[in-house]
Design an enzyme around this catalytic site. Structure first.
Site, short mmCIF file in Angstrom:
data_model
loop_
_atom_site.label_atom_id
_atom_site.label_comp_id
_atom_site.label_asym_id
_atom_site.label_seq_id
_atom_site.Cartn_x
_atom_site.Cartn_y
_atom_site.Cartn_z
N LYS A 113 0.88 -1.28 -0.09
CA LYS A 113 -0.05 0.15 0.02
C LYS A 113 1.05 1.39 0.28
CE LYS A 113 -4.37 -2.03 1.71
NZ LYS A 113 -3.94 -3.24 1.94
C1 LIG Z 1 -4.33 -4.30 1.32
C2 LIG Z 1 -3.73 -5.97 1.16
C3 LIG Z 1 -4.02 -6.47 0.31
C4 LIG Z 1 -5.33 -6.55 -0.49
O1 LIG Z 1 -5.26 -5.48 -1.57
P1 LIG Z 1 -6.68 -4.88 -2.36
O2 LIG Z 1 -6.07 -3.97 -3.05
O3 LIG Z 1 -7.36 -4.48 -1.17
O4 LIG Z 1 -6.97 -6.04 -3.11
C5 LIG Z 1 -3.00 -7.80 0.17
N1 LIG Z 1 -2.15 -8.04 0.83
C6 LIG Z 1 -1.57 -6.98 1.68
C7 LIG Z 1 -0.45 -7.23 2.42
C8 LIG Z 1 -2.51 -5.77 1.78
O5 LIG Z 1 -2.12 -4.89 2.75
#
Ligand SMILES: *Cc1c(COP(=O)(O)O)cnc(C)c1O
Length: 470
Positions: A113
């Site tokens: 993120k």
């Molecule tokens: C947020 C997250 C996801 C999922 O991603 P999306 O964009 O919500 O589908 C997967 N793995 C990790 C470690 C995350 O922080």
């Protein structure tokens, strides 16, 4: 480029106009009127570009109302070796020929993120600086999103972050990551309750329009379009790193929750990136997997949502999914309105009996799900076979990706977090602790800065106004 709403009720807007807003006024999500198409010649010149130049080429098509030199500067101070650990930003690790991991989790909070959120922090600061306005971001987190937002917004002019988290319910690592921030614009509010209590408080505050306007309350949730755009870049970067020529195709395996990451992959494919399969992986919370296998989209209630060992994918409805359905219906906003009139009431819709469901394959999507046992086994296998340690989320993607890939098409699995964040499952899988990346050794010993509050909307509002000073 102009942006419209997936529900058809928003006059076209520019990138800067949708940057700071959440849902469109009609309840839909902002989406480009048309996707930019990248022709063969252009794609050829992109192959040799650095991450930063590639990011500029892509972002400038979506954020075309930001002057080029300003956008360049924003990108150059976002995607640095200091913040992401290497000049490549998202390095490709090859496990064996045709089987790769794209490392997306080398940012400050060790989860993917950061890639979008760090950009958002700089875009917000830039936009607010121009208008002279302030923004107070209010959010609820059970871990990754909150810390990623705080690390992106810390020290930024005109921005404060108020982040609610369930007191004592996050891992020690996650807690320390957030609470050790000493920046004056970051407010950690530990709530004596569970994550849903935190989320309910955010909703209640957001529904108080007077309070919201007076205090300039905003959010950074996963439906933010700029976050999706930022994520498109690494699909291109990963493709170029895994192939020799643009005649080749690749498939991506994506650990999914809110459909943000894989939505970026979908847009990259629509722009012309030669993607064969978009392999969507869920954990036991399989609302998306169910849709892509059966055509039924059935959002779960909170009580039906399981707590798993890949917690950042524990979601009951996928907030970005509406963008894909808009494209699947050939951008039929009235159809989206019809389908989401059920979803917004917590009900399901079923496309299996319509021609639309067959089109899912035309868009490259396939899906599968994983369980705790499956991801622990995958972590062990990948470690034994390749001496590469992955986290539980990445393991979900690897498991489903390996099962559903086409053998002659290279597979790129998205690494969405570092194993250091999930030491319990790593212990279980390989009998030893994951290594800590440099700089995180004493995280839990650092002084922490937070307040503890009851589940009390009025009291939280008072606290926020006091901090803002008005
Ligand atoms: C947020 C997250 C996801 C999922 O991603 P999306 O964009 O919500 O589908 C997967 N793995 C990790 C470690 C995350 O922080």
């Amino acid at each position: 480029m102009r942006y419209i709403s997936t529900r058809g009720g928003m006059p076209p807007k520019s990138f800067s106009e949708i940057l700071l807003s959440g849902l469109a006024p009609d309840g839909g999500l902002a989406i480009p009127e048309v996707y930019p198409k990248i022709g063969a010649d252009e794609l050829k010149t992109w192959r040799g570009l650095s991450y930063q130049s590639l990011a500029f080429e892509i972002l400038s098509r979506f954020a075309d109302d930001i002057p080029a030199e300003d956008l360049r500067a924003i990108i150059d101070r976002t995607y640095t070796r200091e913040i992401f650990g290497s000049d490549e930003i998202t390095p490709l690790k090859t496990l064996e020929p045709g089987f790769h991991i794209l490392a997306l989790s080398n940012g400050p909070t060790l989860a993917f993120k950061d890639i979008a959120m760090q950009l958002l922090g700089n875009l917000f600061e830039y936009t607010l600086g121009k208008s002279g306005e302030a923004l107070n971001i209010l959010g609820a987190t059970s871990g990754d999103t909150g810390s990623s937002a705080e690390y992106a917004m810390r020290g930024k002019q005109g921005i404060r972050v108020f982040m609610l988290s369930p007191y004592g319910k996050m891992s020690r690592f996650q807690t320390a990551q957030m609470f050790s921030l000493q920046d004056e614009n970051i407010f950690n509010i530990a709530i004596r309750g569970v994550f849903d209590d935190c989320q309910d408080i955010v909703k209640a505050v957001s529904h108080d329009h007077v309070f919201k306007q007076k205090h300039r309350i905003g959010t950074v949730n996963s439906i933010n379009w700029a976050r999706v755009v930022a994520q498109i870049v690494y699909y291109f970067k990963g493709y170029f790193a895994a192939t020799q020529s643009n005649d080749e195709q690749v498939s991506f395996a994506v650990p999914s929750g809110n459909f943000g990451n894989i939505c970026a992959g979908h847009v990259a494919r629509m722009m012309g990136l030669p993607i064969k399969q978009l392999i969507l992986a869920t954990n036991e919370n399989d609302v998306l997997d169910e849709f892509f296998r059966t055509g039924v989209y059935r959002p779960r209630s909170t009580s039906e949502t399981k707590h798993t060992s890949s917690p950042s994918m524990d979601i009951s409805r996928a907030s970005n999914f509406e963008r894909f359905i808009f494209d699947l219906t050939d951008r039929d906003a009235s159809k989206v309105v019809e389908l989401w009139s059920a979803v917004d009431k917590g009900q399901a819709f079923d496309l299996s009996v319509t021609p639309l469901f067959n089109r899912v394959r035309e868009f490259g999507f396939v899906s599968g799900s994983s369980s705790h046992a499956g991801r622990v086994e995958t972590i062990r296998e990948i470690f034994q076979k390749y001496q590469v340690l992955v986290d539980t989320h990445t393991a979900d993607g690897l498991k489903v990706g390996q099962a559903l890939r086409e053998q002659d098409v290279p597979l790129i699995c998205m690494e969405t977090a570092q194993p250091a964040k999930f030491s319990e499952s790593i212990q279980e899988a390989i009998g030893q602790e994951p290594p800590r990346p440099a700089g995180y050794e004493n995280l839990e010993e650092l002084p922490q800065r937070f307040v503890v509050k009851d589940v009390d909307v009025a009291a939280i509002k008072v606290y926020i106004s006091e901090q803002i000073g008005g």
